[in-house]
Design an enzyme around this catalytic site. Structure first.
Site, PDB file in Angstrom:
ATOM      1  N   ASP A 478      -3.700   0.675 -10.788  1.00 49.39           N
ATOM      2  CA  ASP A 478      -4.076  -0.340 -11.611  1.00 49.39           C
ATOM      3  C   ASP A 478      -3.172  -0.043 -12.923  1.00 49.39           C
ATOM      4  O   ASP A 478      -2.714   1.383 -13.308  1.00 49.39           O
ATOM      5  CB  ASP A 478      -5.390  -0.392 -11.849  1.00 49.39           C
ATOM      6  CG  ASP A 478      -5.819  -1.594 -12.233  1.00 49.39           C
ATOM      7  OD1 ASP A 478      -4.949  -2.582 -13.038  1.00 49.39           O
ATOM      8  OD2 ASP A 478      -7.030  -2.178 -12.349  1.00 49.39           O
ATOM      9  N   ASP A 548      -6.216 -11.185 -11.454  1.00 47.34           N
ATOM     10  CA  ASP A 548      -7.693 -11.166 -11.476  1.00 47.34           C
ATOM     11  C   ASP A 548      -8.235 -12.625 -11.083  1.00 47.34           C
ATOM     12  O   ASP A 548      -9.524 -12.361 -11.007  1.00 47.34           O
ATOM     13  CB  ASP A 548      -7.783 -10.633 -13.010  1.00 47.34           C
ATOM     14  CG  ASP A 548      -7.994  -9.071 -12.916  1.00 47.34           C
ATOM     15  OD1 ASP A 548      -7.559  -8.361 -11.714  1.00 47.34           O
ATOM     16  OD2 ASP A 548      -7.930  -8.639 -13.963  1.00 47.34           O
TER      17      ASP A 548
HETATM   18  C1  DGJ Z   1      -8.098  -4.947 -13.025  1.00 48.02           C
HETATM   19  C2  DGJ Z   1      -7.752  -5.154 -11.799  1.00 48.02           C
HETATM   20  O1  DGJ Z   1      -6.999  -6.065 -11.544  1.00 48.02           O
HETATM   21  C3  DGJ Z   1      -9.071  -5.618 -11.053  1.00 48.02           C
HETATM   22  O2  DGJ Z   1      -8.814  -5.734  -9.666  1.00 48.02           O
HETATM   23  C4  DGJ Z   1      -9.782  -4.271 -10.869  1.00 48.02           C
HETATM   24  O3  DGJ Z   1      -9.161  -3.125 -10.446  1.00 48.02           O
HETATM   25  C5  DGJ Z   1     -10.141  -3.881 -12.356  1.00 48.02           C
HETATM   26  N1  DGJ Z   1      -9.051  -3.763 -13.146  1.00 48.02           N
HETATM   27  C6  DGJ Z   1     -10.822  -2.201 -12.376  1.00 48.02           C
HETATM   28  O4  DGJ Z   1     -10.950  -1.847 -13.787  1.00 48.02           O
END
Ligand code: DGJ
Length: 752
Positions: A478, A548
């Site tokens: 990430d 997301d």
């Molecule tokens: C952002 C990501 O896109 C999510 O899927 C998740 O992993 C969160 N960060 C976790 O902090």
């Protein structure tokens, strides 16, 4: 095939379907002659150039009112003798001059395609798959070489380009602009298509007519960003999804970029792409070389979908690397939306065990397993498991999950540090910041200075340790904030503008080391969802968490836009719970599943809270995806109905197998329409002469118990269309009880 004509010196890159022609101009610079549908080769293409006397500009030679770079169509323009448009290259010299004059010196043509050191790039498995032309130009005053590399693939209608500057002189050079490719198109009768958006609504398709002056997209955020994607297309106004000319420009890079079209006073359109020149400078010392990222330029005369399929095939087959390139991707369950930071070993094992019963193949432990991370304010950088949550560590948890029958995946955010962390306490200067200035944060976190080798080494050691001590088969990588106060404590003042590019090189270096050490691990990249969904990442991580935003309706636009360039095998798509966490919308499990089917499929919810009926339906979805996974992840993708056009109420797409014996069609309607007309859906890509059995997969309880279907020739299905069905007539039609909003329909088409 690459032809070379000697006098005048021209190069013709040609495969079965496209041609690209360039030549050496009278002053030794390179000119562009043609890019488009394949042309027969001939001894001379000079008549394509526009050379005619024109007043009102400046000329290169005394007594000659013909030759001006302002009038020429250039191939890799440099600043600044008679061309007034924005160049591909600008170099500042110690005497203050910004002029360069690179003249053709030599060239070589060879089979295959070279790697770009330290940078991601498309590649070939066998030398015969491509031919490469390398042209060296020389600037006598700077004593510098400019090497332009062009590769044409045999089986993909794509040309890759990159540039390299080599300082053979005795003085430092400052590169203030180094784009990867630039082409002067003969006219400006184009629309520019771009993928723009923001967090949770990434890669929406935007289109505009290009006009006199500069139009551009780009990123200055340190990642390719969710605001703009490093891609644009120039299509003719009458080009459709299936017919007509389009040129795609895509950059294999994950940081700051610029994509620009400048229309000049003669309606010549200069299309370029490369590193973002804003706030960029690279000091090139004597003996050093600077390599630009790779641009992948595609031409299709079969419309936007034709262009997309070229990118899909090339990126799936010759950009993504390693074991996972050809393997079917696992169906995963991720605990993020199920638990956020609030979990322990028992909770995770119970999610994993129940998911296994439903048929899931991989469990992914997301954020919150390390340091003391109970919320987003702490612990990034401390990649040691949290004993409170996981007393047996990652290894015991991974073993338990593995014993439960699932593979185990783990989340990292390697590039980040929290102020509340052991790492920040030890090395506050490792965070990107300007001394004496406040540090802005994003999600309470700071960015590690990956331009420093010792920082990358440190994170590498920690990750290596975790990954070697537990059976981890998947890593989610990430990256949750954009760069600010860009400065490195380790770089001298005259190199500070190098930081964003050096940072990305550091990210690539860490990926490369981990891939080398753990070739079995499947990496999925992520940046607050889709803020780094770019070809650079795909070279290291074969799939990307698309957004997301997991709402099925929002996903229609996001996945549709993403498909412009990126194949389904790269598009992470999960079913999450309702009300959806991003928009609070309630959609059926059926619709959520049928949207997520068109990507690398998974779940992001708490299976332990599901009703028996939901579990049954989930099991059924997973069975279905497994049955058709190869088709979905490797087939040819076609967009059928565009949610960015008209009311946007309908979206449709489909995927067709290589030998056209099988296809899966998805149609989605946002709001139900009462007493609707009798619409048909025209499918694509089938064999007109094959007989197909068509089944509408109406039952969400069991896809196998669907309507018995009917038999049709491919031509009927494509040209007379599929009947979209009765829909919601506003009466008791079909005994349907649930809401007609947010509906989806799938058809399976199989050779009879
Ligand atoms: C952002 C990501 O896109 C999510 O899927 C998740 O992993 C969160 N960060 C976790 O902090």
């Amino acid at each position: 095939m690459i032809f070379e004509n000697e006098s005048p010196r021209q190069f013709h890159l040609q495969n079965d379907e496209i041609s690209y022609v360039l030549h050496v101009l009278k002053n030794g610079h390179l000119g562009h002659l043609y890019f488009g549908t394949r042309l027969n080769h001939r001894e001379d293409f000079s008549h394509f150039q526009q050379e005619a006397e024109r007043a009102g500009t400046s000329y290169v030679y005394e007594g000659d009112m013909n030759f001006s770079l302002d009038l020429a169509r250039l191939e890799y323009p440099v600043y600044g003798s008679t061309d007034y448009r924005e160049p591909a290259l600008q170099i500042e010299q110690l005497n203050g001059s910004r002029i360069s004059d690179f003249k053709y010196a030599s060239h070589r043509i060879y089979a295959g395609k070279p790697e770009l050191e330290g940078l991601p790039a498309t590649y070939v498995d066998e030398e015969e798959e491509a031919r490469t032309l390398e042209i060296t130009l020389h600037d006598r005053v700077m004593e510098a070489d400019l090497i332009l590399t062009y590769t044409i693939f045999k089986n993909y209608n794509a040309i890759t380009r990159s540039s390299k500057v080599v300082n053979h002189g005795r003085e430092d050079l400052n590169l203030s602009r180094v784009l990867s490719a630039s082409i002067d198109m003969p006219d400006s009768d184009y629309e520019m298509i771009q993928l723009s958006g923001s967090w949770s609504r990434e890669r929406h398709v935007k289109s505009r007519r290009i006009e006199s002056g500069v139009q551009s997209i780009g990123s200055t955020r340190g990642t390719s960003s969710s605001q703009q994607n490093p891609f644009y297309a120039l299509k003719r106004p009458n080009t459709t999804e299936d017919v007509g000319d389009v040129i795609g420009m895509s950059l294999v890079y994950s940081g700051n970029f610029l994509g620009q079209v400048e229309v000049d006073h003669y309606d010549v359109a200069r299309a370029s792409i490369g590193l973002q020149p804003f706030d960029f400078n690279w000091k090139l010392e004597p003996g050093e070389a600077f390599q630009s990222p790779e641009a992948v330029i595609v031409f299709s005369n079969q419309g936007m979908n034709g262009m997309s399929q070229i990118y899909h095939n090339l990126y799936h087959q010759r950009l993504v690397r390693g074991k996972w390139r050809d393997r079917e991707r696992p169906i995963l369950i991720n605990n993020w939306e199920a638990t956020y930071f609030d979990f322990d070993e028992d909770k995770i094992v119970s999610i994993a065990s129940q998911a296994k019963e439903l048929g899931v193949e991989l469990f992914v432990l997301d954020d919150g397993w390390f340091g003391k991370r109970d919320d987003d304010t702490t612990s990034l950088g401390d990649w040691f498991y949290d004993e409170r949550k996981l007393p047996g560590g990652i290894s015991r948890l991974a073993e338990k999950v593995t014993e439960a029958g699932l593979d185990f995946g783990l989340w990292f955010e390697p590039e980040m540090v929290s102020k509340q962390s052991e790492l920040f306490e030890k090395h506050p200067d490792w965070a990107i910041q300007v001394e004496g200035r406040p540090m802005s944060h994003g999600r309470n976190q700071y960015i590690l200075d990956f331009s420093r080798k010792e920082v990358v080494d440190y994170i590498y050691e920690l990750m290596h340790d975790v990954l070697s001590n537990a059976p981890v088969t998947y890593v989610k990588w990430d990256m949750n904030r954009y760069m600010t106060e860009i400065s490195s404590a380790a770089l001298p003042s005259d190199r500070q503008k190098e930081l964003p590019h050096r940072y990305i090189l550091g990210v690539y270096d860490l990926y490369e080391r981990l891939i080398r050490d753990f070739p079995e691990i499947l990496f999925e990249s992520c940046a607050s969802g889709g803020a780094r969904f770019d070809p650079g990442m795909l070279y290291y991580a074969p799939q990307t968490w698309t957004s997301d935003d997991t709402d099925a309706v929002e996903r229609l636009k996001i996945q549709y836009g993403t498909s412009m360039v990126y194949p389904l095998s790269t598009i992470g798509a999960h079913v999450s719970e309702v009300p959806n966490h991003q928009v609070k919308r309630i959609t059926s499990l059926k619709t959520r599943g049928e949207v997520a089917f068109f990507g690398t499929f998974g779940y992001e919810l708490d299976v332990t809270n599901m009703s028996e009926a939901e579990k049954e339906e989930t099991k059924n979805q997973i069975d279905f995806y497994k049955q058709h996974r190869e088709l979905i992840q490797k087939g040819d993708f076609y967009r059928l109905v565009n949610p960015f056009e008209g009311t946007g109420n309908d979206t449709a797409w489909m995927v067709v197998s290589d030998n056209r014996d099988k296809a899966l069609v998805g149609h989605y309607r946002v709001l139900a329409r009462p007493n609707d007309g009798f619409h048909r859906l025209y499918v694509k890509g089938l064999d007109p002469d094959k007989k197909y059995h068509v089944r509408q997969l109406a039952s969400h309880e069991d896809y196998n118990e669907s309507h018995s279907g009917s038999t049709h020739f491919g031509d009927e299905l494509m040209f007379a269309g599929l009947n979209l069905g009765a829909g919601y007539s506003g009466t008791q039609a079909g005994g349907i009880k649930e809401s007609g909003d947010f509906s989806s329909t799938l058809w399976l088409i199989e050779e009879a």
